[in-house]
Design an enzyme around this catalytic site. Sequence first.
Site: not given
Length: 600
Positions: A380-382, A389-391, A424, A472, A499
């Site tokens: 996963d990235r974020d 930081v949200g989007y 994304q 997704r 997540k």
Amino acid sequence: MTTRDEPRRLLVRVPNWVGDVVHSLPAVAALRARFPRAELTVLARGEAGTILHHHPAVDRVVGYRAGRGWAQLGRLRETAGRLRGESYDMGILLPNSFESAWLFWWAGIPRRYGFATDGRGWLLTEPQPCTAGVRTLHQADYYLALLAGLGVAGSRSWQRLESTAEERNGAAERLAGAGWSPGDSPLIALCPGAGYGSAKRWPLERYGELTRRLSREYGATTVILGGPAERAMGEALAAQGGRRVIDLTGRTSLREALAVLSCAAVVVSNDSGLLHVAAAAGRPVVGLFGPTNPDRTGPTGADASSVTIVRRPVNCSPCELRECPIDHRCMVWLEPDEVCAAVHRHLTASSPVRGVGTSEHAASIPHGPPRAVRPVVFLDRDGTLNRDVGYLSNPEQLELFPGVGAALRALKEAGAQTIIVTNQSGIARGVLTEATLRLIHERLSALLRAEGASVDAVFYCPHHPDDGCRCRKPETELIDRAKRQLGLALDHAYVVGDKLADARLAHRIGAKSVLVRTGHGEQVLKEWPDGERPPDHVANDLPAAAQWIIGQQQPAAAGSAGGAGATPPQGTPWGNQAIDAVPIPHGPPHTITGPGRSRS
């Protein structure tokens, strides 16, 4: 549509490009199944339609010549007159061109069915909307989607192209005259051209190196195929390849090329018409893709194992350009080692390989030591690599967690493939564009490169959660694309993320799940649903996750990762010297988009 309304004489205009004609075959077969009593005629421009001769779904093939300016107008007028005299009661337009609709209108075909594209809707009696979702489909699915309004159901299935016994015997005589016969040596067909533009072509010197290696390592004979405009290319390659090369470039018709391809043990080709013809002929194929998207235009083989896509997904691909405006990295970075390894897999997997006529032969290939399975780590990235930081919509906002570069470097040095898989939805929400996402990934690459690290690829889903897409997370389409495009084996696979969707994705693909406490991970653990399968491991951060993954694989070094009793080569726990593809060079992360680009 009632039985009384069903067409008695049905005319289907197929696309102009040979590869797209092959992609149209499932739609043609579906039309035959839907209208079994109709006389089904195919209309094609140039030579492309000849490959449909002898196809069981087609009663007749009508061709007309292409031209320019007034000459083309005259030929269209002549063709329209001929069609008018044949009294077709329905015409179906698979290509999107204005010309094809105008021709059917001029021929007076009373029912004209097609997508309302290119300003031609007024020429159609049954115009069909072409939605944005339809435009992202594989080309074969695109043609099938057009037919939904007729109650035609079909799937992207393999449709065999068959050469006749006479054509195969002719190919056998031609190859024998050039010094090759079944049982003598494996025949490898090379198709180094591509009619759409030079951007799709692997450099000729790489083909030359591949040819020499195939001759040296397998005793293979190579036959070069292509169109008349590619004769100089064929001659140059033949001069590089040595004595076991047969150059038939520009010296065969399309059907003669089909017969020659039917003799080959393996076919190596750029994304060209001959690649798709070879796959439809049932031959194992190795497709070299760069500016085009195999999810949109990749070949459909007799089975999943018969098609190998070799691709270096760089951040500017797929661009769909005819000519590369920069350094052609998507093709230049493909190494002969990778392509030779793909050919090796097909040759060693083949039981008796059908030759020509009624004879069969088995390719005699040295198998060598068993190959160790290379682990794959999906990231996963974020919240896993960088702060969430949200989007994230500004590249300057990207901040890696401490130790991420060292963790990725350790995984890579241990032999693992590292692939980012990220949702994304900000793209669908209008928070950022795909161009901005590329800039974000370029910054990610630069930050990792400063720490001596990199990732092998980035796959992302740009859709809204309510879109119901298959890419997704925790849906598995992104993993499926990674498997197809990078040739992955998931025997030892891990999904690392913060997540619940990451853990669910891991379990769906049979991988081990690692939940990191960074990002949303701590909160996700506190709110873990009752009855939900727990993660296989919980780590404080990515460095701890990498350490656990490496530790999980250590016992395999003394085990049988490559087969019963096999010992991986020395150097890393996973024997990374025995992998089938060379490591991707350090550089910008190689981005593969969720949807492909539209092409008609």
